[in-house]
Scaffold this motif. Structure first.
Motif, short mmCIF file in Angstrom:
data_model
loop_
_atom_site.label_atom_id
_atom_site.label_comp_id
_atom_site.label_asym_id
_atom_site.label_seq_id
_atom_site.Cartn_x
_atom_site.Cartn_y
_atom_site.Cartn_z
N ARG A 1 -7.32 23.15 58.55
CA ARG A 1 -6.59 24.11 59.38
C ARG A 1 -6.93 23.95 60.86
O ARG A 1 -6.05 24.09 61.73
CB ARG A 1 -6.87 25.54 58.90
N LEU A 2 -8.19 23.66 61.17
CA LEU A 2 -8.56 23.43 62.56
C LEU A 2 -7.82 22.22 63.12
O LEU A 2 -7.26 22.27 64.23
CB LEU A 2 -10.08 23.20 62.66
N GLN B 1 -3.79 22.72 63.21
CA GLN B 1 -3.33 23.55 64.31
C GLN B 1 -3.27 22.76 65.62
O GLN B 1 -2.27 22.81 66.35
CB GLN B 1 -4.25 24.75 64.48
N GLN B 2 -4.33 22.02 65.90
CA GLN B 2 -4.38 21.22 67.12
C GLN B 2 -3.33 20.11 67.12
O GLN B 2 -2.68 19.85 68.13
CB GLN B 2 -5.78 20.62 67.29
N LEU C 1 -13.28 21.95 69.60
CA LEU C 1 -13.30 21.76 68.15
C LEU C 1 -14.70 21.44 67.65
O LEU C 1 -15.11 21.88 66.57
CB LEU C 1 -12.32 20.68 67.72
N ARG D 1 -16.42 24.75 67.28
CA ARG D 1 -15.90 25.50 66.13
C ARG D 1 -16.37 24.88 64.83
O ARG D 1 -16.71 25.58 63.88
CB ARG D 1 -14.38 25.57 66.19
N GLN E 1 -19.15 26.39 61.73
CA GLN E 1 -18.80 26.39 60.32
C GLN E 1 -19.78 25.56 59.48
O GLN E 1 -19.64 25.47 58.27
CB GLN E 1 -17.38 25.84 60.13
#
Length: 321
Positions: free
Chosen positions: A49-50, A53-54, A279, A282, A286
């Motif tokens: 998803r990261l 999206q980018q 990123l 982020r 995680q």
């Protein structure tokens, strides 16, 4: 010389990329389906998803995450492997898929013939955790305890990275910790906290919150360097088992018929995305360590991972659920 040999070996599985032009890939307004062969919310899904999206924002296309869990990641992989090679279907993979080559020799798709590597994204180390009330304080104490009495270890299922790491530990430490498979990492964490299990070789995101809350104790991390979220936890090398290294990595693949040019263009964009400070930060929060590599390097990495875990699986006689 060793690096060259690895690349030659990998070339037997995945051909090298050519130098043709990317053309009009992706087409304006295209919808790219990013197949995640695991449930929403897990390690692989979060990273997909990261990146998705980018990628959508940069290319002005729609990237749709399509979760297709089941059969140890094989259902989603089969869907992607049998999709057109127009670049509009992508597949998220993990260490599990490298192990599946050995675990499922009669799978409905061929990992090495029906799919091609695009990019390695990141890795998440295995964290070795025990209940907070456990007398075991270190990896050496775990080894000694396992040789003195019967211990058990939970995992998220047969053939999963936690199970493979347990098998590797048993082989290296000459122990026989009993494996207890669960249907997912969360129930294993619950029983570990409750004292029904002695240890779990855990996917980092599944146990880190419990370590932070004090419900579990991390005794080692199976990575080459300490992790910034648990800086006081020693690596397995520091704890005396340097060969016990496991990262549950995630990467991106595509149908084998996707053109060289489109793969090169996609890979270059994904690597750029992974290397942006935003990123990387982020990903770190995680529990990931960014390890962005393009198609050729990813192919070599996959070749090594398939071979490495095949030996562990065969030695421990691991069978799928």
């Amino acid at each position: 010389m060793k690096r060259r040999a690895v690349l030659i070996g990998a070339a037997g599985l995945w051909p090298a990329l050519g130098f043709s032009q990317a053309g009009d890939y992706p087409k304006p307004g295209a919808t790219i389906r990013y197949v995640v062969p695991f449930p929403p919310g897990g390690l692989t899904d979060v990273m997909a998803r990261l990146v998705g999206q980018q990628l959508g924002e940069r290319w002005k296309v729609s990237v749709v995450i399509d979760n297709k869990p089941g059969s140890g990641g094989q259902i989603g992989a089969d869907v992607a492997a049998k999709s057109p090679g127009d670049g509009n279907t992508l597949l998220a993979i993990t260490l599990t898929h490298a192990a599946n080559v050995t675990l499922f020799p009669k799978a409905a798709y061929s990992f090495t013939k029906d799919l091609r590597p695009v990019a390695l994204l990141a890795g998440s180390p295995i964290l070795i955790v025990v209940p907070a009330a456990s007398p075991i304080q270190s990896l050496k104490e775990l080894t000694a305890a396992a040789k003195a009495r019967n211990l058990n270890a939970g995992s998220s299922g047969n053939g999963t990275p936690p199970h493979l790491t347990l098998a590797l530990f048993n082989e290296l430490a000459k122990t026989n910790i009993q494996h207890v498979p669960y249907k997912g990492g969360s129930p294993a964490m619950t029983d570990l906290i409750g004292g029904q299990l002695d240890v779990v070789f855990s996917n980092f995101p599944e146990s880190i919150a419990h370590v932070k809350s004090g419900k579990l104790r991390a005794i080692a991390i199976a990575s080459a360097a300490r992790h910034p979220l648990v800086p006081d936890v020693p690596t397995t090398a520091e704890a005396g088992l340097p060969e016990l290294l496991t990262e549950n990595w995630t990467g991106l693949m595509a149908p084998a018929s996707m053109s060289d040019a489109a793969v090169k263009k996609l890979a270059a964009e994904v690597v750029r995305i992974m290397q942006t400070p935003e990123l990387e930060e982020r990903a770190r929060t995680q529990g990931f360590r960014v390890d962005a590599r393009g198609p050729e390097a990813f192919a070599a990495f996959l070749h090594d991972e398939v071979a490495r875990w095949a030996k562990v699986i065969q030695s421990a006689n691991i069978k799928p659920d």
